[in-house]
Write a protein that holds these residues in place. Structure first.
Motif, mmCIF file in Angstrom:
data_model
loop_
_atom_site.group_PDB
_atom_site.id
_atom_site.type_symbol
_atom_site.label_atom_id
_atom_site.label_comp_id
_atom_site.label_asym_id
_atom_site.label_seq_id
_atom_site.Cartn_x
_atom_site.Cartn_y
_atom_site.Cartn_z
ATOM 1 N N UNK A 45 0.827 -1.205 0.000
ATOM 2 C CA UNK A 45 0.000 0.000 0.000
ATOM 3 C C UNK A 45 0.865 1.261 0.000
ATOM 4 N N UNK A 46 1.966 1.232 0.717
ATOM 5 C CA UNK A 46 2.832 2.413 0.759
ATOM 6 C C UNK A 46 3.483 2.676 -0.597
ATOM 7 N N UNK A 47 3.660 1.633 -1.389
ATOM 8 C CA UNK A 47 4.231 1.834 -2.724
ATOM 9 C C UNK A 47 3.262 2.574 -3.639
ATOM 10 N N UNK A 48 1.981 2.564 -3.280
ATOM 11 C CA UNK A 48 0.972 3.330 -4.020
ATOM 12 C C UNK A 48 0.833 4.739 -3.443
ATOM 13 N N UNK A 49 1.675 5.106 -2.510
ATOM 14 C CA UNK A 49 1.606 6.373 -1.785
ATOM 15 C C UNK A 49 0.259 6.525 -1.084
ATOM 16 N N UNK A 50 -0.336 5.373 -0.711
ATOM 17 C CA UNK A 50 -1.609 5.390 -0.003
ATOM 18 C C UNK A 50 -2.824 5.493 -0.888
ATOM 19 N N UNK A 51 -2.652 5.702 -2.186
ATOM 20 C CA UNK A 51 -3.779 5.852 -3.099
ATOM 21 C C UNK A 51 -3.938 4.587 -3.936
ATOM 22 N N UNK A 52 -4.821 3.718 -3.510
ATOM 23 C CA UNK A 52 -5.056 2.454 -4.209
ATOM 24 C C UNK A 52 -6.246 2.637 -5.141
ATOM 25 N N UNK A 53 -6.066 2.246 -6.405
ATOM 26 C CA UNK A 53 -7.150 2.421 -7.368
ATOM 27 C C UNK A 53 -8.238 1.379 -7.163
ATOM 28 N N UNK A 54 -9.455 1.808 -7.376
ATOM 29 C CA UNK A 54 -10.613 0.929 -7.264
ATOM 30 C C UNK A 54 -10.513 -0.179 -8.310
ATOM 31 N N UNK A 55 -10.809 -1.400 -7.907
ATOM 32 C CA UNK A 55 -10.766 -2.520 -8.832
ATOM 33 C C UNK A 55 -9.408 -3.175 -8.969
ATOM 34 N N UNK A 56 -8.384 -2.611 -8.328
ATOM 35 C CA UNK A 56 -7.047 -3.218 -8.394
ATOM 36 C C UNK A 56 -7.034 -4.491 -7.551
ATOM 37 N N UNK A 57 -6.031 -5.318 -7.751
ATOM 38 C CA UNK A 57 -5.904 -6.547 -6.985
ATOM 39 C C UNK A 57 -5.817 -6.247 -5.489
#
Length: 105
Positions: free
Chosen positions: A54-66
């Protein structure tokens, strides 16, 4: 005794048993595996593998991602029903296919 049971009944019994086992096993197995990497019903566990991802996404996880699907399943979201359905189908296949292969030989 089983030799007197018609093959069609055996297939139905194996399919029903496989479906029941697949349905019952998938939810606890899925939540256990997700919990092992850091997904929980309360969110991502700090310091876990899931937290690192999650931190690799800078906290912004896209909807529908794994990642989002895994978190949804861990919290008991709608995707858990789909996982349970897949488990049921695999359970039916696991019960019926070996029997049909044995009968065919």
């Amino acid at each position: 005794m089983l030799q007197f049971i018609p093959p069609a009944f055996k297939v139905v019994a194996l399919a029903a048993t496989g479906c029941a086992i697949g349905t019952v096993i998938t939810v606890p197995l899925t939540t256990t595996l997700l919990g092992a990497v850091g997904f929980s019903s309360g969110g991502v566990v700090a310091g876990s593998t899931a937290a690192t991802i999650q931190s690799s996404y800078a906290g912004f996880v896209t909807s529908g991602s794994l990642f989002a699907i895994a978190q949804s399943a861990a919290t008991g979201g709608a995707v858990l029903g789909a996982i349970q359905t897949v488990g049921a189908v695999l359970g039916v296949a696991g019960g019926v296919i070996p029997y049909m292969a044995a009968v065919a030989t």
